[in-house]
Design an enzyme around this catalytic site. Sequence first.
Site, PDB file in Angstrom:
ATOM      1  N   MET A 236     -12.203   4.169  -0.829  1.00 34.57           N
ATOM      2  CA  MET A 236     -12.870   4.444   0.455  1.00 34.57           C
ATOM      3  C   MET A 236     -13.568   5.789   0.304  1.00 34.57           C
ATOM      4  O   MET A 236     -13.164   6.807   0.871  1.00 34.57           O
ATOM      5  CB  MET A 236     -11.822   4.459   1.585  1.00 34.57           C
ATOM      6  CG  MET A 236     -11.331   3.063   1.935  1.00 34.57           C
ATOM      7  SD  MET A 236      -9.756   3.069   2.799  1.00 34.57           S
ATOM      8  CE  MET A 236      -8.656   3.165   1.404  1.00 34.57           C
TER       9      MET A 236
ATOM     10  N   HIS B 205      -8.296   0.737  -4.082  1.00 36.83           N
ATOM     11  CA  HIS B 205      -9.218   0.564  -2.953  1.00 36.83           C
ATOM     12  C   HIS B 205      -9.938   1.885  -2.731  1.00 36.83           C
ATOM     13  O   HIS B 205      -9.354   2.840  -2.214  1.00 36.83           O
ATOM     14  CB  HIS B 205      -8.382   0.149  -1.735  1.00 36.83           C
ATOM     15  CG  HIS B 205      -9.149  -0.046  -0.472  1.00 36.83           C
ATOM     16  ND1 HIS B 205      -8.524  -0.185   0.757  1.00 36.83           N
ATOM     17  CD2 HIS B 205     -10.492  -0.146  -0.233  1.00 36.83           C
ATOM     18  CE1 HIS B 205      -9.441  -0.345   1.693  1.00 36.83           C
ATOM     19  NE2 HIS B 205     -10.641  -0.321   1.127  1.00 36.83           N
TER      20      HIS B 205
ATOM     21  N   ASP C 222      -4.758   3.452  -2.142  1.00 34.88           N
ATOM     22  CA  ASP C 222      -5.851   3.810  -1.229  1.00 34.88           C
ATOM     23  C   ASP C 222      -6.404   5.187  -1.559  1.00 34.88           C
ATOM     24  O   ASP C 222      -5.732   6.199  -1.375  1.00 34.88           O
ATOM     25  CB  ASP C 222      -5.330   3.810   0.216  1.00 34.88           C
ATOM     26  CG  ASP C 222      -5.083   2.409   0.735  1.00 34.88           C
ATOM     27  OD1 ASP C 222      -6.019   1.591   0.677  1.00 34.88           O
ATOM     28  OD2 ASP C 222      -3.960   2.142   1.197  1.00 34.88           O
TER      29      ASP C 222
ATOM     30  N   ASP D  38      -6.353  -6.363   4.442  1.00 30.58           N
ATOM     31  CA  ASP D  38      -5.749  -5.026   4.423  1.00 30.58           C
ATOM     32  C   ASP D  38      -5.807  -4.409   5.812  1.00 30.58           C
ATOM     33  O   ASP D  38      -6.888  -4.205   6.360  1.00 30.58           O
ATOM     34  CB  ASP D  38      -6.544  -4.163   3.420  1.00 30.58           C
ATOM     35  CG  ASP D  38      -5.995  -2.763   3.250  1.00 30.58           C
ATOM     36  OD1 ASP D  38      -4.929  -2.446   3.798  1.00 30.58           O
ATOM     37  OD2 ASP D  38      -6.656  -1.973   2.536  1.00 30.58           O
ATOM     38  N   GLY D  39      -4.626  -4.127   6.364  1.00 27.81           N
ATOM     39  CA  GLY D  39      -4.538  -3.411   7.636  1.00 27.81           C
ATOM     40  C   GLY D  39      -3.732  -4.146   8.677  1.00 27.81           C
ATOM     41  O   GLY D  39      -4.107  -5.240   9.108  1.00 27.81           O
TER      42      GLY D  39
ATOM     43  N   MET E 109      -9.120   7.951  -0.627  1.00 26.59           N
ATOM     44  CA  MET E 109      -9.971   8.350   0.513  1.00 26.59           C
ATOM     45  C   MET E 109     -10.538   9.741   0.266  1.00 26.59           C
ATOM     46  O   MET E 109      -9.832  10.623  -0.234  1.00 26.59           O
ATOM     47  CB  MET E 109      -9.135   8.371   1.788  1.00 26.59           C
ATOM     48  CG  MET E 109      -8.408   7.068   2.068  1.00 26.59           C
ATOM     49  SD  MET E 109      -7.609   7.115   3.675  1.00 26.59           S
ATOM     50  CE  MET E 109      -6.751   5.542   3.666  1.00 26.59           C
TER      51      MET E 109
ATOM     52  N   HIS F 114      -1.165  -1.471  -4.199  1.00 25.58           N
ATOM     53  CA  HIS F 114      -2.445  -1.143  -3.572  1.00 25.58           C
ATOM     54  C   HIS F 114      -2.532   0.376  -3.428  1.00 25.58           C
ATOM     55  O   HIS F 114      -1.674   1.011  -2.814  1.00 25.58           O
ATOM     56  CB  HIS F 114      -2.513  -1.824  -2.206  1.00 25.58           C
ATOM     57  CG  HIS F 114      -3.818  -1.685  -1.511  1.00 25.58           C
ATOM     58  ND1 HIS F 114      -4.913  -2.481  -1.795  1.00 25.58           N
ATOM     59  CD2 HIS F 114      -4.213  -0.834  -0.531  1.00 25.58           C
ATOM     60  CE1 HIS F 114      -5.924  -2.131  -1.012  1.00 25.58           C
ATOM     61  NE2 HIS F 114      -5.528  -1.138  -0.233  1.00 25.58           N
TER      62      HIS F 114
ATOM     63  N   SER G 177       2.950  -0.162   6.132  1.00 24.47           N
ATOM     64  CA  SER G 177       4.116   0.121   6.980  1.00 24.47           C
ATOM     65  C   SER G 177       5.094  -1.046   7.053  1.00 24.47           C
ATOM     66  O   SER G 177       6.299  -0.824   7.130  1.00 24.47           O
ATOM     67  CB  SER G 177       3.674   0.574   8.372  1.00 24.47           C
ATOM     68  OG  SER G 177       2.489  -0.018   8.749  1.00 24.47           O
TER      69      SER G 177
ATOM     70  N   SER H 282       0.848  -1.200   0.000  1.00 27.25           N
ATOM     71  CA  SER H 282       0.000   0.000   0.000  1.00 27.25           C
ATOM     72  C   SER H 282       0.876   1.240   0.000  1.00 27.25           C
ATOM     73  O   SER H 282       1.592   1.507   0.965  1.00 27.25           O
ATOM     74  CB  SER H 282      -0.888   0.018   1.248  1.00 27.25           C
ATOM     75  OG  SER H 282      -1.398   1.329   1.421  1.00 27.25           O
TER      76      SER H 282
ATOM     77  N   MET I 180     -11.258  -6.056   5.615  1.00 23.58           N
ATOM     78  CA  MET I 180     -10.423  -5.076   6.328  1.00 23.58           C
ATOM     79  C   MET I 180     -10.079  -5.620   7.714  1.00 23.58           C
ATOM     80  O   MET I 180     -10.953  -6.117   8.436  1.00 23.58           O
ATOM     81  CB  MET I 180     -11.160  -3.747   6.490  1.00 23.58           C
ATOM     82  CG  MET I 180     -11.366  -2.952   5.206  1.00 23.58           C
ATOM     83  SD  MET I 180      -9.851  -2.519   4.327  1.00 23.58           S
ATOM     84  CE  MET I 180      -8.983  -1.534   5.553  1.00 23.58           C
TER      85      MET I 180
HETATM   86  C1  DX5 Z   1      -6.241   1.688   5.491  1.00 22.20           C
HETATM   87  C2  DX5 Z   1      -5.739   1.320   4.126  1.00 22.20           C
HETATM   88  C3  DX5 Z   1      -4.613   0.378   4.124  1.00 22.20           C
HETATM   89  C4  DX5 Z   1      -3.363   0.847   4.796  1.00 22.20           C
HETATM   90  C5  DX5 Z   1      -2.559  -0.337   5.199  1.00 22.20           C
HETATM   91  O1  DX5 Z   1      -7.439   2.363   5.359  1.00 22.20           O
HETATM   92  O2  DX5 Z   1      -6.783   0.745   3.371  1.00 22.20           O
HETATM   93  O3  DX5 Z   1      -4.323  -0.045   2.797  1.00 22.20           O
HETATM   94  O4  DX5 Z   1      -2.564   1.659   3.996  1.00 22.20           O
HETATM   95  O5  DX5 Z   1      -1.433   0.114   5.906  1.00 22.20           O
HETATM   96  P1  DX5 Z   1      -0.783  -0.778   7.029  1.00 22.20           P
HETATM   97  O6  DX5 Z   1      -0.273  -2.011   6.369  1.00 22.20           O
HETATM   98  O7  DX5 Z   1       0.315   0.089   7.566  1.00 22.20           O
HETATM   99  O8  DX5 Z   1      -1.847  -1.069   8.046  1.00 22.20           O
HETATM  100 ZN    ZN Z   2      -6.389  -0.237   1.454  1.00 24.23          ZN
END
Ligand code: DX5
Ligand code: ZN
Length: 226
Positions: free
Chosen positions: A71, A69, A38, A178-179, A40, A36, A201, A11, A140
């Site tokens: 959101m 993804h 994200d 994911d997460g 938002m 990936h 991370s 991600s 998630m």
């Molecule tokens: C959270 C995201 C994830 C996030 C994952 O809303 O959808 O993709 O970046 O990051 P880590 O692996 O650090 O939890």
């Molecule tokens: Zn994500």
Amino acid sequence: MDTKTIKISPSILSCDFSHLADEIKRTADAGADMIHIDVMDGAFVPNITFGAPVVKSFRKYTDIIFDVHLMINEPLRFIDDFAGAGADIITIHIESCNNVKETLEYIRSKGIKSGLSIKPKTDPESLRKYLPYTDMILVMSVEPGFGGQGFIPETLDNMKYVSTMLKEEGYDIPIEVDGGISEKNADIVAATGVTIFVAGSAVYKKPDIQKAIEDIRESAIKGSKN
Ligand code: DX5
Ligand code: ZN
């Protein structure tokens, strides 16, 4: 989509935003299976990232699969934009709209894969009626919105539930997580039947991202054999 092979989808939310293009190239070169992305909107989740023009700007640097993804509320409004930007998979949230079936069908009509996601507290049973329109399920394992959060262990039950449901209904589609995923928990997650691992991370906060990706993959492969 292939449901047997373990895939790692880093991600980019956790990468260095001041060098996004370089980070994407670096990630593809490090052996990632997908990237990936994200998206938002500051409404569905309490954070804002980037939109379709930014995704489009990455496309010229790599052919790697873009795992987008969304959101965002009412994602149907933006499917044309993200498909046009070069997304290969677009995942929407079941909680984000009332026209889930129409949105998934519209994603497929663009010649790309449709994904459907649930937040940690959403009943996984709610996914069942949408399985005919879905190419991937994203479970998630943190509340969406931010990278770097801790894995919520209770979400393992959602992964197991979805895995069983897919078998019951006869759908051979992959489950993505994911997460809070790292080499420390990818094995227990893989044991539930998940094959696509998003990690932010645990990849970008490491000095060697190639090794980080391989460590997560190895852990997942080990867990998938249990
Ligand atoms: C959270 C995201 C994830 C996030 C994952 O809303 O959808 O993709 O970046 O990051 P880590 O692996 O650090 O939890
Ligand atoms: Zn994500």
